[in-house]
Design a protein around this motif. Structure first.
Motif, PDB file in Angstrom:
ATOM      1  N   ILE A 185      -4.326  -0.191  10.065  1.00  0.00           N
ATOM      2  CA  ILE A 185      -3.350   0.250   9.240  1.00  0.00           C
ATOM      3  C   ILE A 185      -2.724  -1.439   8.568  1.00  0.00           C
ATOM      4  CG2 ILE A 185      -0.401   0.678   9.373  1.00  0.00           C
ATOM      5  CD1 ILE A 185      -0.894   1.827  11.976  1.00  0.00           C
ATOM      6  N   THR A 222      -5.354  -2.471   5.878  1.00  0.00           N
ATOM      7  CA  THR A 222      -5.466  -0.762   4.862  1.00  0.00           C
ATOM      8  C   THR A 222      -4.348  -1.455   4.371  1.00  0.00           C
ATOM      9  OG1 THR A 222      -6.493   0.921   5.729  1.00  0.00           O
ATOM     10  CG2 THR A 222      -5.026   1.406   4.396  1.00  0.00           C
ATOM     11  N   ASN A 223      -2.991  -1.002   4.700  1.00  0.00           N
ATOM     12  CA  ASN A 223      -1.834  -2.367   3.793  1.00  0.00           C
ATOM     13  C   ASN A 223      -1.419  -3.122   2.894  1.00  0.00           C
ATOM     14  OD1 ASN A 223      -0.506   0.850   5.003  1.00  0.00           O
ATOM     15  ND2 ASN A 223       1.095  -0.434   6.726  1.00  0.00           N
ATOM     16  N   LEU A 252      -4.211  -1.659   0.020  1.00  0.00           N
ATOM     17  CA  LEU A 252      -3.617  -0.466  -1.326  1.00  0.00           C
ATOM     18  C   LEU A 252      -3.038  -0.641  -2.274  1.00  0.00           C
ATOM     19  CD1 LEU A 252      -1.667   2.480   1.238  1.00  0.00           C
ATOM     20  CD2 LEU A 252      -3.713   2.200  -0.202  1.00  0.00           C
ATOM     21  N   ASN A 312     -12.891   5.298   7.868  1.00  0.00           N
ATOM     22  CA  ASN A 312     -12.094   4.497   9.288  1.00  0.00           C
ATOM     23  C   ASN A 312     -13.185   5.138  10.087  1.00  0.00           C
ATOM     24  OD1 ASN A 312      -9.791   3.551   7.416  1.00  0.00           O
ATOM     25  ND2 ASN A 312      -9.013   5.594   8.276  1.00  0.00           N
ATOM     26  N   VAL A 362      -3.607   8.552  12.827  1.00  0.00           N
ATOM     27  CA  VAL A 362      -3.316   7.433  11.182  1.00  0.00           C
ATOM     28  C   VAL A 362      -3.977   8.230  10.393  1.00  0.00           C
ATOM     29  CG1 VAL A 362      -3.910   5.404  10.989  1.00  0.00           C
ATOM     30  CG2 VAL A 362      -3.060   5.865  12.999  1.00  0.00           C
ATOM     31  N   THR A 363      -5.338   8.570  10.044  1.00  0.00           N
ATOM     32  CA  THR A 363      -6.170   8.958   8.899  1.00  0.00           C
ATOM     33  C   THR A 363      -5.629  10.015   8.796  1.00  0.00           C
ATOM     34  OG1 THR A 363      -8.469   8.413  10.273  1.00  0.00           O
ATOM     35  CG2 THR A 363      -8.424   9.775   8.355  1.00  0.00           C
ATOM     36  N   GLN A 415      -2.627  11.142   9.062  1.00  0.00           N
ATOM     37  CA  GLN A 415      -1.104  10.613   8.487  1.00  0.00           C
ATOM     38  C   GLN A 415      -1.182   9.888   6.901  1.00  0.00           C
ATOM     39  OE1 GLN A 415       1.478  11.879   9.227  1.00  0.00           O
ATOM     40  NE2 GLN A 415       0.431  12.781  10.571  1.00  0.00           N
ATOM     41  N   TYR A 416      -2.391   9.310   6.542  1.00  0.00           N
ATOM     42  CA  TYR A 416      -2.603   8.019   5.247  1.00  0.00           C
ATOM     43  C   TYR A 416      -3.019   9.348   4.752  1.00  0.00           C
ATOM     44  CZ  TYR A 416      -1.868   3.351   6.538  1.00  0.00           C
ATOM     45  OH  TYR A 416      -1.926   2.017   6.815  1.00  0.00           O
ATOM     46  N   GLU A 428       0.235  11.525   3.161  1.00  0.00           N
ATOM     47  CA  GLU A 428       1.180  10.326   1.996  1.00  0.00           C
ATOM     48  C   GLU A 428       0.008   9.954   0.511  1.00  0.00           C
ATOM     49  OE1 GLU A 428       2.428   6.709   3.414  1.00  0.00           O
ATOM     50  OE2 GLU A 428       2.788   6.255   1.508  1.00  0.00           O
ATOM     51  N   LEU A 429      -1.207   9.902   0.933  1.00  0.00           N
ATOM     52  CA  LEU A 429      -1.784   9.326  -0.686  1.00  0.00           C
ATOM     53  C   LEU A 429      -2.656  10.988  -1.178  1.00  0.00           C
ATOM     54  CD1 LEU A 429      -3.490   6.188   1.062  1.00  0.00           C
ATOM     55  CD2 LEU A 429      -1.684   6.387  -0.708  1.00  0.00           C
ATOM     56  N   VAL A 479      -9.201   9.657   2.178  1.00  0.00           N
ATOM     57  CA  VAL A 479      -8.725   9.348   3.393  1.00  0.00           C
ATOM     58  C   VAL A 479      -9.632  10.111   4.577  1.00  0.00           C
ATOM     59  CG1 VAL A 479      -7.092   7.585   4.832  1.00  0.00           C
ATOM     60  CG2 VAL A 479      -6.595   8.183   2.660  1.00  0.00           C
TER      61      VAL A 479
END
Ligand code: NAP
Length: 241
Positions: free
Chosen positions: A119, A122-123, A126, A139, A174-175, A177-178, A181-182, A189
């Motif tokens: 995380i 990645t952040n 980004l 990931n 987490v993958t 969720q990204y 969002e993206l 992702v």
């Protein structure tokens, strides 16, 4: 952005990460070798460059906020952007890890690197990835993190190292969720599983070579526009969550 595709591979000084860097280099890409130890990083960069990869070193401890921020700054200054991030760095943590005996400190360490590290990096990356025409995030996970496989009668996943296994389940979540969002940004992702590979992480007991283990990352790093996102794959196709 320059025309040359630029990638960052975390934990690229050895094992599967090194071979991912070599594989991306063989495509003509410029590859940032993310590694926390200066000597190991320099040695890997030298080896990659000797084999023809346009590699550069990126000091990066994925468990450290300042290090991730500095890595993004270095990439922006040095190469001007980033197209592909491969979150490969991981630890297993101290063994044994049976659920009833595992030290909570071990769980924290493993999650800090294998999940929060992803995380964090990645952040940090980004903003650079948003400037790319074909941004991809890979990931590196593991099929041992699959709850479906763990609970399917007849499938033996071997001894379960609680912290490591659960960190990969967490990472897969987490993958997803990204990816949600993206969605619509062009950033794909996905989680990839390299298979049981002969590296330090497995005490070299794995049956696959690091080069074979790298193949799924190369596939996911080079997905075409409109390719899958929010998935979990190995060389055979989809892996159940
Ligand atoms: P490995 O040989 O142990 O390499 C792990 C890499 O991660 C090393 O470069 C290590 O750097 C780096 N790393 C660990 N903590 C770090 C940190 N805080 N900051 C920066 N780098 C850090 O492992 P591998 O087998 O190649 O595994 C690569 C990936 O594949 C991992 O995500 C692993 O979970 C996954 N995987 C492996 C297998 C397998 O059978 N090998 C199976 C399934 C999934 P140092 O040299 O500094 O420690």
């Amino acid at each position: 952005m320059t025309e040359q595709t630029i990638a960052l591979v975390t934990g690229a000084n050895k094992g599967i990460g090194f071979e991912i860097a070599a594989g991306l280099g063989s495509l003509g890409w410029r590859v940032g070798v993310g590694a926390r130890d200066r000597r190991r990083r320099d040695t890997a960069v030298e080896k990659l460059r000797a084999a023809g990869t346009d590699a550069f070193g990126v000091p990066l401890d994925v468990a450290d906020d300042a290090s991730a921020a500095a890595a993004a700054e270095l990439i922006a200054d040095r190469v001007g952007g980033l197209d592909v991030l491969v979150n490969n760095a991981a630890i297993t943590g101290v063994m044994p890890q049976t659920p009833s005996t595992v030290d909570p400190a071990t769980v924290r360490d493993v999650v800090e690197t294998n999940v929060i590290g992803v995380i964090r990096v990645t952040n940090a990356m980004l903003p650079l990835l948003h400037g790319s025409a074909s941004p991809r995030i890979v990931n590196m996970s593991s099929s041992v993190g699959s709850l479906t496989l763990q609970t399917t009668p007849g499938i033996d996943m071997g001894p379960i190292p609680t912290a490591y296994v659960a960190s990969k389940t967490f990472l897969n979540a987490v993958t997803v969720q990204y990816a949600k969002e993206l969605s619509g940004t062009g950033i794909l992702v996905n989680s990839g599983c390299p298979g049981f590979t002969a590296t330090d992480l497995t005490g070299f007991r794995g049956v696959r070579t690091p080069q074979q283990g790298a193949a799924i990352a190369l596939h996911l790093a080079t997905l075409p526009a409109g390719g899958p996102t929010g998935g979990f794959f190995d060389d055979g196709g989809s892996v159940p969550w």
